[in-house]
Design a protein around this motif. Structure first.
Motif, PDB file in Angstrom:
ATOM      1  N   HIS A 164       0.724  -1.194   0.027  1.00 36.05           N
ATOM      2  CA  HIS A 164      -0.017  -0.201   0.066  1.00 36.05           C
ATOM      3  C   HIS A 164       0.903   1.381   0.073  1.00 36.05           C
ATOM      4  CE1 HIS A 164      -3.989   1.932   0.965  1.00 36.05           C
ATOM      5  NE2 HIS A 164      -3.200   2.939   1.517  1.00 36.05           N
ATOM      6  N   HIS A 200       1.725   4.211  -2.604  1.00 31.94           N
ATOM      7  CA  HIS A 200       1.442   5.808  -2.322  1.00 31.94           C
ATOM      8  C   HIS A 200       2.804   6.854  -2.887  1.00 31.94           C
ATOM      9  CE1 HIS A 200      -2.220   6.688  -0.326  1.00 31.94           C
ATOM     10  NE2 HIS A 200      -2.019   5.651   0.478  1.00 31.94           N
ATOM     11  N   ASP A 221      -0.460   8.061   6.581  1.00 31.65           N
ATOM     12  CA  ASP A 221      -1.765   7.606   5.995  1.00 31.65           C
ATOM     13  C   ASP A 221      -2.577   7.162   7.054  1.00 31.65           C
ATOM     14  OD1 ASP A 221      -3.155   7.016   3.694  1.00 31.65           O
ATOM     15  OD2 ASP A 221      -2.146   4.772   3.510  1.00 31.65           O
ATOM     16  N   ASP A 247      -5.756   7.668  -0.892  1.00 33.35           N
ATOM     17  CA  ASP A 247      -5.965   6.255  -1.613  1.00 33.35           C
ATOM     18  C   ASP A 247      -6.434   6.611  -3.099  1.00 33.35           C
ATOM     19  OD1 ASP A 247      -5.007   5.074   0.535  1.00 33.35           O
ATOM     20  OD2 ASP A 247      -6.595   3.882   0.877  1.00 33.35           O
TER      21      ASP A 247
HETATM   22 FE    FE Z   1      -3.522   4.750   1.743  1.00 36.17          FE
END
Ligand code: FE
Ligand code: ZN
Ligand code: ZN
Length: 745
Positions: free
Chosen positions: A476, A480, A500, A724
């Motif tokens: 993840h 980013h 995040d 996201d």
């Molecule tokens: Fe995220």
């Protein structure tokens, strides 16, 4: 670049966004004016021109400087050619081949169309569907390529003789305007009541009357329906909130023009340009005069200007109007786009429906921006491509769970879809699959691999696994940071600071405050925030008091939890869970650290919507103004950034505003210290910063200002949201590098 020689006859190639934007008629008019002979045509690479005559150099200059408003000229190359003795200048049909630049994006009416809309002598006076080659809907009404009228939702409306004449005339602004129409041949407006019966009267006037009487009206827009009510009528706003079951989430407001916007909010020069831009996003602005119930307790309000001729007419007739315009997406499901669907799904919410018979083909929410930053990227910006530093294989990336978008890479461009939403309901998952199919279809791409999040339970990850093509899982926060690299074309190693909410880490735990070393497809975790427990798991993300309890626990003050949060029925249980380490999975999330701070300061015990506690905390800090960081407020041990001294200071803080400002200042200083040390150690000077916490202005501005003072380059998302919503671009970037630059063994 040295000036290129221009001969008596030349073959000229123009690349960029030059198709479907009125570029060929522009070339034709320029050639007429300069009395050049030759031809112009579209081909797979852009626009090709053969021109002969005197004044070729002026022609080339003006191609660059006078291009139509929706065009973007990347390069004009000129090669000498032989005289062919052309008589006159012609527009040729497309040369065929795959269309390089897909479909245009949706824009508000241009100045020329607006002038006609309100000119009683014009044949399109008060025609709600006025458009030309320079403006109007594109992406939201195109079913297939090539972009021709029969492929759009204007297909059922054959051109009348007057419109056909304009369409065929290269000198006309509507030459090859695929969606042009007029009151004689175009779609029609109608106003219906809740039972589907047509209401009497002129639809715009009747709609205004209802709105001014405090009623809620569903209005069909470009990418979906809005629910509208008078923003100055507190009762109407409350009613809308109740019916939409949206207790506190802020509503966007539409006003007539920038002057009207300035009555409600502080509008700077850059913000004026954004509000008035053809893409017409919602712009977050500092609220001056609070409209009751619109953006409760927040320092900002989202304003936008009319984006369609129908909206323009409403505000032309009632310039003082301020309308709540919220997406018609009951229960967090995708936006309503169909007429019948609207009557069904919005029954009980809207008293009336302002409809028309031009179908919305592609669902597309309003875009939301704050200055140069995107918060949500959709209508007006999709499907504009992001240019990549080089060509590569075709890739599909399916994004994450929250704020999902998908991305398709083709050649040297990345196409990120409109905001799809959280994949937490069947309808949203359906919209996700539709969007994947549509994007691949209009781009004419068969991906050779698919990239997805490491989390196996996301609908997007499961969908990727079922495609039957090679799949690449991307962590993840790596994604980013990679999204920032892709956007800026950075291929060298960077330090990545991911701040995040939560994303699944390589070790199976919940990450979210990460310091990474990212080298294309490689990602190394250099450090992370000292973890806090998530008492009860996911529920802790919605209840900041639980994060505050977790903070008390790591401060060795767990025995204070039950008393401090006595109003919470679960307080004693949570204290026990933390003490025994039961159902309290650790997280390094920066978002949860904000929640802990908000909980300790009792800013918010339970969040009504995602990020609410952090937003309120930021609001308090902003009201207080800048403050020096707390001396000794953090420690860095084994590459973990430990903020316990800061948290301890919040526990005892007498003043919430001071404490909120202290939290922001100290956290920013701590992050800078952490990054600077790592940068010195690895010899990297570019720092890519991403993650949902970047939407916090104090934090983002603090990092942007401080890192360069230490000789570091700060880069962050500009054309996509840092949250996201940008994940899919990063996933695609990593997958492409994995395919073209395999990892070292
Ligand atoms: Fe995220
Ligand atoms: Zn126009
Ligand atoms: Zn017509």
């Amino acid at each position: 670049m040295p000036p290129q020689p221009v001969a008596e006859a030349a073959r000229i190639r123009v690349t960029g966004v030059v198709q479907g934007v009125g570029f060929r008629p522009f070339v034709w008019r320029l050639a007429q004016e300069l009395q050049l002979a030759g031809w112009v045509r579209n081909d797979a690479a852009g626009v090709e021109i053969h021109a002969e005559g005197a004044g070729l150099d002026r022609f080339v200059d003006r191609l660059k400087t006078e291009a139509p408003p929706l065009a973007r000229v990347d390069a004009v190359t000129v090669a000498a050619a032989g005289q062919a003795g052309h008589a006159g200048f012609t527009i040729c049909d497309s040369a065929g081949g795959r269309v390089g630049t897909a479909i245009g994006h949706d824009t508000a009416p241009c100045a020329a169309c607006l002038a006609e809309l309100f000119d009683p002598k014009n044949r399109r006076w008060r025609h709600g569907f006025i458009t030309c080659t320079h403006c109007g809907p594109r992406y939201t009404l195109t079913r297939h390529l090539p972009y021709d009228r029969p492929q759009t939702s204007l297909a059922p409306f054959p051109l009348c003789p007057d419109c056909a004449r304009e369409y065929a005339d290269p000198a006309d602004r509507r030459f090859h305007a695929e969606t042009t129409c007029c009151p004689n041949c175009g779609p029609q407006l109608s106003l219906l009541n809740g039972t589907g019966n047509v209401l009497a009267g002129e639809p715009i006037a009747a709609t205004l009357a209802l709105l001014q009487a405090g009623r809620i009206v569903a209005i069909k827009g470009l990418g979906g329906f809005h629910l509208a009510c008078d923003a100055r009528n507190a009762q109407a706003v409350t009613e809308l909130r109740q019916r939409k079951q949206r207790e506190e989430k802020p509503f966007a407001v539409m006003v007539a023009d920038t002057e009207a916007a300035a009555r409600h909010a502080k509008v700077g020069a850059g913000e004026t340009a954004l509000l008035e831009s053809p893409e017409r996003p919602i712009v977050l602005l500092e609220q001056l005069m609070e409209l009751p119930g619109v953006a409760p307790a927040l320092s900002e309000i989202g304003l936008m200007l009319p984006a369609t001729p129908i909206q323009q007419m409403l505000f032309h007739d009632a310039p003082e109007l301020a309308l709540v315009m919220t997406s018609a997406n009951p229960h967090g499901e995708p936006l309503v786009i169909g007429n019948t669907e609207a009557l069904e799904r919005l029954a009980g919410i809207a008293a009336a429906f302002l409809l028309h018979d031009r179908d919305i083909v592609v669902r597309c929410d309003d875009s939301v921006r704050r200055g140069t930053q995107f918060i949500r990227r959709a209508r007006g910006y999709v499907p504009c491509a992001i240019k990549l530093p080089g060509a590569g294989p075709s890739i599909l990336a399916v994004g994450g769970w929250f704020k999902n978008t998908v991305c398709v890479m083709r050649d040297d461009e990345a196409f990120v879809s409109q905001h799809i939403g959280d994949l937490d309901n069947a309808a949203a998952c359906g919209f996700f699959e539709e969007t994947v199919a549509h994007l691949l279809h209009i781009l004419d791409v068969e991906p050779e691999c698919v990239a997805h999040d490491l989390h196996p339970d996301f609908h997007s990850s499961r969908f990727a696994a079922g495609l039957g093509i090679p799949a690449v899982g991307v962590q993840h926060h790596h994604a980013h940071i990679a999204a920032v690299c892709a956007e800026h074309g950075i291929e060298a190693p960077v330090l990545g600071l991911a701040l995040d909410g939560v994303g699944l880490g390589n070790d199976g735990s919940a990450w979210g405050g990460e310091l990474l070393r990212v080298d294309g497809a490689q990602c190394e975790r250099l450090g992370h925030l000292a973890p806090l427990g998530l008492p009860g798991g996911d529920v802790a993300a919605r209840e900041p008091w639980r994060m505050a309890a977790a903070a008390l626990h790591v401060l060795g003050r767990g025995d204070e939890i039950a008393q401090r949060f006595a109003a919470e029925p679960a307080a004693a249980t949570v204290a026990t869970m933390l003490a025994r380490g039961l159902n309290c999975p650790p997280t390094s999330s920066a978002g949860r650290l904000f929640d802990a701070a908000a909980g300790l300061l009792d800013v918010r015990r339970r969040a009504n919507f995602e990020g609410q506690a952090a937003m309120l905390l930021e609001g308090l800090a902003a009201r207080h103004g800048p403050l020096a960081p707390l001396a000794g407020g953090w420690q860095i041990v084994d590459d973990q950034l430990d903020l316990r001294p800061l948290l301890a200071a919040l526990v005892e803080a007498p003043d919430r505003q001071v404490a909120a400002a202290l939290f922001h200042a100290t956290l920013t200083a701590a992050l800078v210290d952490w990054v600077v040390r790592a940068a010195q150690r690895c010899g990297i000077t570019t720092v890519a910063v991403a993650g949902g916490c970047l939407l916090n202005r104090l934090l983002a501005t603090g990092l942007r200002e401080a890192l360069p003072r230490h000789g570091l380059r700060f880069v962050t998302a500009q054309r996509l949201p840092p949250n996201d919503g940008g994940l899919s671009l990063g996933q695609a970037w990593v997958a492409r590098l994995t395919r073209t630059r395999p990892a070292c063994p």
